[in-house]
Enzyme design. Structure first.
Site, short mmCIF file in Angstrom:
data_model
loop_
_atom_site.label_atom_id
_atom_site.label_comp_id
_atom_site.label_asym_id
_atom_site.label_seq_id
_atom_site.Cartn_x
_atom_site.Cartn_y
_atom_site.Cartn_z
N LYS A 39 0.88 -1.17 0.00
CA LYS A 39 0.00 0.00 0.00
C LYS A 39 0.91 1.21 0.00
CE LYS A 39 -3.15 2.76 2.71
NZ LYS A 39 -3.90 2.95 3.95
N GLY A 43 -8.06 9.49 9.12
CA GLY A 43 -8.39 9.67 10.54
C GLY A 43 -9.47 10.69 10.84
N ALA A 52 -9.47 5.67 3.45
CA ALA A 52 -9.29 6.79 4.38
C ALA A 52 -10.51 7.71 4.44
CB ALA A 52 -8.06 7.61 4.04
N GLY A 53 -10.74 8.24 5.63
CA GLY A 53 -11.79 9.21 5.85
C GLY A 53 -13.15 8.62 6.18
N ASN A 59 -9.88 1.94 9.05
CA ASN A 59 -9.20 1.51 10.27
C ASN A 59 -9.78 2.20 11.50
OD1 ASN A 59 -7.40 0.88 12.32
ND2 ASN A 59 -5.58 1.22 11.14
N THR A 60 -9.60 3.54 11.56
CA THR A 60 -9.96 4.27 12.78
C THR A 60 -11.42 4.10 13.16
OG1 THR A 60 -8.33 5.90 12.04
CG2 THR A 60 -9.68 6.51 13.92
#
Lengths: 277, 78
Positions: free
Chosen positions: A109, A170, A197-198, A219-220
């Protein structure tokens, strides 16, 4: 635990990254969980088959990496190492080479970060690194923006998947630019596209899937949930729902109301409008 | 890692930088350095001065004063 297993997998709807078929359209990060065990449980609950990992400095006599590697290997998933934190193509290439040796995988990645506040991709460094890594036999998953010019350069460099951001890493703000993401989907109908992301809520993931994105990487939103394991399941269901909705063909939206109940046969219909009070 | 502790030993030493910390070491190869830092049985990947060094080349790569060494392993990531 794994509620998504109750939904029968659509065997006709296969997704492949570099010839590797996966049945789950969720890619999950392994960072920021309350504990390694919660991370492992969340991965299992999500049903995901690809997890992202990183490389970090190991201290003398340190066994942190060895323990983490053992846990990841026990999950029986594909490992996608990242180059998170790299600020130049050179740093990213060296990190990718170290990752290939450590994890025994050509998948990378690719992140080349332009700015610490936004963590936005440095598209120039990204293309440069992608060209070098593809020549060196890597299978590159570039973390990019919706910029079509950069995306074309990445595809020309040999990337067979693109991972545009939904919003900065994040932030959990969801799809900041749906128009651009839709355009990108239409522009690259044959390239696997992953929103990376986001993503903050399952509804964001569903929105990306409804647009026709092939998968979502997050992830987050799972790791920082009050109950990460349950949230992993929620995301898996939303991604599945979004995919099914895309395949089913969404209705066109319109500006004016249109009754869903038949107008013909409505009682009192022929009596004219009721008097104004 | 202490600034000089684990990588110091008898004999002529060179000053290098390991994972961002100064290190005084007698080791002359990357392999010798990994042994002195007790990484031998741990899976790590290495780089010197920003260039990847495959495990197969660690014994033949000579260290010089001022070298910047990176020793990394697997971690959580997004």
């Amino acid at each position: 635990m794994n509620l998504i297993a109750k939904v029968p997998p659509d065997t006709q709807d296969e997704l492949s990254f570099y010839e590797q078929a996966v049945s789950s359209r969720m890619l999950l990060g392994t960072a920021l969980y309350p504990s390694p065990q919660v991370m492992a449980d969340a991965v299992k609950a999500s049903g995901c088959q690809i997890v992202t990992v990183s490389l970090r400095r190991e201290s003398a006599r340190g066994k942190v990496g060895a323990r983490f590697l053992e846990l990841i290997n026990s999950l029986d998933v594909h490992v996608l190492p990242n180059t998170a934190g790299c600020r130049t193509a050179k740093e990213a290439v060296t990190t990718a080479q170290m990752a290939r040796e450590l994890f025994g995988s050509e998948w990378i990645k690719l992140e080349v970060i332009a700015n610490d506040d936004t963590l936005q991709p440095d598209l120039f460094g990204l293309v440069e690194a992608a060209e070098l890594l593809n020549k060196d036999g890597f299978k590159v998953f570039p973390y990019t923006t919706e910029d079509l010019g950069a995306a074309e350069r990445l595809v020309a460099a040999g990337c067979r998947v693109l991972m545009p951001w939904g919003a900065p890493i994040g932030t959990g703000r969801g799809l900041a630019n749906p128009y651009a993401l839709k355009t990108m989907r239409n522009y690259f109908p044959g390239v696997p596209l992953v929103v990376d992301a986001g993503i903050g809520a399952p509804s964001h993931a569903a929105e990306a899937m409804e647009m026709g994105y092939d998968a979502v990487l997050l992830n987050t939103a799972v790791a920082r949930a009050a109950d990460p394991v349950k949230m992993a399941t929620a995301f898996a269901m939303a991604i599945e729902a979004g995919r099914m909705a895309y395949q089913s063909g969404l209705m066109e939206s319109r500006d004016m109301a249109a009754p869903s109940t038949p107008v013909a046969g409505t009682p009192f219909f022929d009596l004219g409008a009721p008097p104004k009070r | 890692m202490s600034r000089t502790g684990t990588c110091s030993s008898a004999g002529e030493k060179i000053q290098i930088n390991v994972n961002g910390e100064e290190c005084s070491t007698q080791a002359r190869t990357l392999e010798a350095l990994l042994i002195s830092l007790e990484f031998t049985k741990i899976r790590v990947a290495t780089a010197i001065n920003g260039e990847f060094v495959p495990a197969s080349q660690r014994a033949s790569i000579q260290l010089s004063t001022g070298d910047n060494i990176e020793i990394v392993s697997a971690r959580q990531g997004g």
